[in-house]
Scaffold this motif. Structure first.
Motif, PDB file in Angstrom:
ATOM      1  N   THR A   1       0.812  -1.232   0.000  1.00  0.00           N
ATOM      2  CA  THR A   1       0.000   0.000   0.000  1.00  0.00           C
ATOM      3  C   THR A   1       0.839   1.273   0.000  1.00  0.00           C
ATOM      4  N   LYS A   2       2.173   1.140   0.195  1.00  0.00           N
ATOM      5  CA  LYS A   2       3.011   2.332   0.315  1.00  0.00           C
ATOM      6  C   LYS A   2       4.317   2.198  -0.463  1.00  0.00           C
ATOM      7  N   GLU A   3       4.958   3.346  -0.685  1.00  0.00           N
ATOM      8  CA  GLU A   3       6.314   3.349  -1.238  1.00  0.00           C
ATOM      9  C   GLU A   3       7.254   2.985  -0.092  1.00  0.00           C
ATOM     10  N   VAL A   4       8.045   1.929  -0.268  1.00  0.00           N
ATOM     11  CA  VAL A   4       8.855   1.407   0.836  1.00  0.00           C
ATOM     12  C   VAL A   4      10.326   1.314   0.460  1.00  0.00           C
ATOM     13  N   TYR A   5      11.164   1.793   1.387  1.00  0.00           N
ATOM     14  CA  TYR A   5      12.612   1.629   1.300  1.00  0.00           C
ATOM     15  C   TYR A   5      13.049   0.742   2.462  1.00  0.00           C
ATOM     16  N   LEU A   6      14.043  -0.091   2.219  1.00  0.00           N
ATOM     17  CA  LEU A   6      14.578  -0.970   3.265  1.00  0.00           C
ATOM     18  C   LEU A   6      16.080  -0.751   3.356  1.00  0.00           C
TER      19      LEU A   6
ATOM     20  N   PRO B   1      21.571   0.991   1.387  1.00  0.00           N
ATOM     21  CA  PRO B   1      22.611   0.519   2.298  1.00  0.00           C
ATOM     22  C   PRO B   1      22.377   1.036   3.720  1.00  0.00           C
ATOM     23  N   ARG B   2      23.345   0.847   4.590  1.00  0.00           N
ATOM     24  CA  ARG B   2      23.244   1.251   5.991  1.00  0.00           C
ATOM     25  C   ARG B   2      22.879   2.742   6.109  1.00  0.00           C
ATOM     26  N   THR B   3      21.994   3.051   7.017  1.00  0.00           N
ATOM     27  CA  THR B   3      21.638   4.446   7.293  1.00  0.00           C
ATOM     28  C   THR B   3      22.759   5.078   8.113  1.00  0.00           C
TER      29      THR B   3
ATOM     30  N   ALA C   1      20.731  11.194   9.903  1.00  0.00           N
ATOM     31  CA  ALA C   1      19.414  11.744   9.638  1.00  0.00           C
ATOM     32  C   ALA C   1      19.394  13.192  10.096  1.00  0.00           C
ATOM     33  N   GLU C   2      18.717  14.035   9.336  1.00  0.00           N
ATOM     34  CA  GLU C   2      18.637  15.441   9.703  1.00  0.00           C
ATOM     35  C   GLU C   2      17.336  16.015   9.159  1.00  0.00           C
ATOM     36  N   HIS C   3      16.523  16.581  10.066  1.00  0.00           N
ATOM     37  CA  HIS C   3      15.215  17.134   9.715  1.00  0.00           C
ATOM     38  C   HIS C   3      14.337  16.047   9.068  1.00  0.00           C
ATOM     39  N   SER C   4      14.197  16.064   7.751  1.00  0.00           N
ATOM     40  CA  SER C   4      13.379  15.032   7.099  1.00  0.00           C
ATOM     41  C   SER C   4      14.190  14.233   6.078  1.00  0.00           C
ATOM     42  N   THR C   5      15.512  14.402   6.121  1.00  0.00           N
ATOM     43  CA  THR C   5      16.388  13.744   5.147  1.00  0.00           C
ATOM     44  C   THR C   5      17.178  12.612   5.798  1.00  0.00           C
ATOM     45  N   ILE C   6      17.219  11.473   5.107  1.00  0.00           N
ATOM     46  CA  ILE C   6      17.989  10.313   5.557  1.00  0.00           C
ATOM     47  C   ILE C   6      19.226  10.185   4.675  1.00  0.00           C
ATOM     48  N   TYR C   7      20.381   9.987   5.307  1.00  0.00           N
ATOM     49  CA  TYR C   7      21.648   9.855   4.591  1.00  0.00           C
ATOM     50  C   TYR C   7      22.152   8.414   4.691  1.00  0.00           C
ATOM     51  N   PHE C   8      22.537   7.844   3.543  1.00  0.00           N
ATOM     52  CA  PHE C   8      23.013   6.471   3.515  1.00  0.00           C
ATOM     53  C   PHE C   8      24.529   6.418   3.272  1.00  0.00           C
TER      54      PHE C   8
ATOM     55  N   ASP D   1      23.834   8.503  -0.951  1.00  0.00           N
ATOM     56  CA  ASP D   1      22.479   8.780  -1.407  1.00  0.00           C
ATOM     57  C   ASP D   1      21.640   9.348  -0.250  1.00  0.00           C
ATOM     58  N   THR D   2      20.584  10.081  -0.589  1.00  0.00           N
ATOM     59  CA  THR D   2      19.672  10.613   0.419  1.00  0.00           C
ATOM     60  C   THR D   2      18.229  10.425  -0.053  1.00  0.00           C
ATOM     61  N   ILE D   3      17.331  10.324   0.913  1.00  0.00           N
ATOM     62  CA  ILE D   3      15.896  10.302   0.593  1.00  0.00           C
ATOM     63  C   ILE D   3      15.138  11.077   1.661  1.00  0.00           C
ATOM     64  N   LYS D   4      13.892  11.421   1.352  1.00  0.00           N
ATOM     65  CA  LYS D   4      12.987  12.024   2.329  1.00  0.00           C
ATOM     66  C   LYS D   4      11.789  11.092   2.485  1.00  0.00           C
ATOM     67  N   VAL D   5      11.421  10.831   3.725  1.00  0.00           N
ATOM     68  CA  VAL D   5      10.271   9.957   3.982  1.00  0.00           C
ATOM     69  C   VAL D   5       9.377  10.580   5.049  1.00  0.00           C
TER      70      VAL D   5
END
Length: 353
Positions: free
Chosen positions: A185-190, A255-257, A260-267, A271-275
């Protein structure tokens, strides 16, 4: 008057119930205490879609097989009902809503202070298991409050989450099951820290655990060559649902997280994503600060033991990961360890008489 027991079991999960099963066959007085309100509460609080990867044949405690097809994989609620039936079948003495505040030993007696008064015991089995304090990395504190964050032990279903993408951090079987469920039901990152290793649930029409049994893997003790290799490799992912979800693009691997800062995740790969949602499937920490017996623990706060037997006479641990074998913390193998500790308890009691 403070009650005195020959044995006090702290924890009424699968470990405590298994211990009770054996003690019921003895002349020793004993009591099982648990902070939860009902048998199976810890399981009941897990996510709704939880399914064990060990069939019922390998998910049963001593003396009582789970009902139904022994080759089926039990669902969460089946485990809850089974544990309740187990406690009833053997008329195990359990006191619920009893949280231990401290355990001390003076001379040959353990003093156990609880929220419902003090108990005394000649011997104690700590059967609180490995799933105690959720482990959540400090970087979680760097995220905006607008991000919905849950530990896997708090997650029940997708209704708890906000609209928007989800990041599941942790590649164990809980994390991967949750990722697969949410991907419908959702966009998922692992996010995973090491390469995923998949194993089939069945091979040649037999459960993979049937093969583990026949090959001796289930019975390999923690100091054997094969067990040491298994511990180094970490747990595999059982079944191919996640693999198929990744291939279809329903789950995006990261890959490993790293941060994290505000709404951004750094790997780790830059790479970065917002969730909008994060599930921390990052495991648990053991917490034994309430046991005021320093010599029972190492510098990291882990129990010092051999097969659950400590250097403190009368103090035992049950249900620890790899306590003796791979399944020591699971329904799969805790009964074997309980039987061993029961023999140690009887011997200890006979020496003291």
């Amino acid at each position: 008057m403070t009650m005195m027991y020959d044995v006090l079991i702290i924890g009424a999960g699968q470990a405590g119930l298994s211990m009770g099963y054996f003690l019921k066959q003895s002349h020793l007085s004993f009591l099982i205490i648990d902070k939860e309100q009902e048998i199976g509460d810890v399981w009941r609080k897990r996510y709704d879609s939880l399914v064990l990867f060990t069939p019922k044949r390998y998910s049963s405690l001593p003396g009582l097989m789970m009902e139904g097809n022994v080759d089926e994989l039990p669902k969460r609620d089946e485990v809850v009902e089974y544990l309740k039936k187990y406690a009833t079948t053997y008329s195990l003495p359990i006191k619920h809503g009893t949280e231990v505040i401290s355990v001390e030993k003076t001379k040959n007696i353990f003093h156990v202070v609880t929220n419902r008064g003090e108990l005394l015991a000649k011997q104690i089995v700590v059967a609180t298991g490995p799933f105690q304090t959720p482990k959540i990395p400090e970087i979680s504190q760097n995220l905006d409050k607008s991000i919905k964050q849950l530990h896997s032990s708090q997650y029940k279903n997708s209704n708890q989450l906000q609209d928007g993408a989800v990041l599941v951090i942790g590649g164990g079987n809980s994390g991967t099951q949750i990722a697969v469920e949410l991907s419908k039901t959702k966009e998922v990152y692992l996010s995973i820290s090491q390469k995923l290793k998949f194993l089939p649930l069945t091979f040649a029409s037999k459960s993979i655990f049937w093969w583990f049994d026949k090959l001796g893997i289930l019975h390999a003790n923690r100091d054997s060559f094969i067990a040491k290799k298994l511990q180094q490799q970490g747990d595999p992912v059982f079944g191919y649902e996640l693999k198929e979800s990744i291939q279809k693009g329903n789950v995006s691997l990261k890959p490993r997280t790293r941060n994290a800062e505000h709404s951004t995740i750094y790997f780790e790969d830059g790479d970065t994503i917002k969730v909008k949602n994060i599930i921390w499937a990052t495991g648990f920490c053991l917490d034994y600060q309430w046991i005021k017996i320093k010599e029972a623990f190492d510098m990291q706060g882990n129990p010092k033991h051999k097969r659950g037997v400590t250097s403190v006479s009368g103090l035992y641990f049950l249900g620890l990961p790899w306590q003796h074998r791979r399944g020591s913390a699971l329904l799969l193998g805790v009964g074997n360890d309980a039987k061993y500790l029961f023999q140690q308890i009887i011997e200890n009691f006979e020496k003291s008489v």
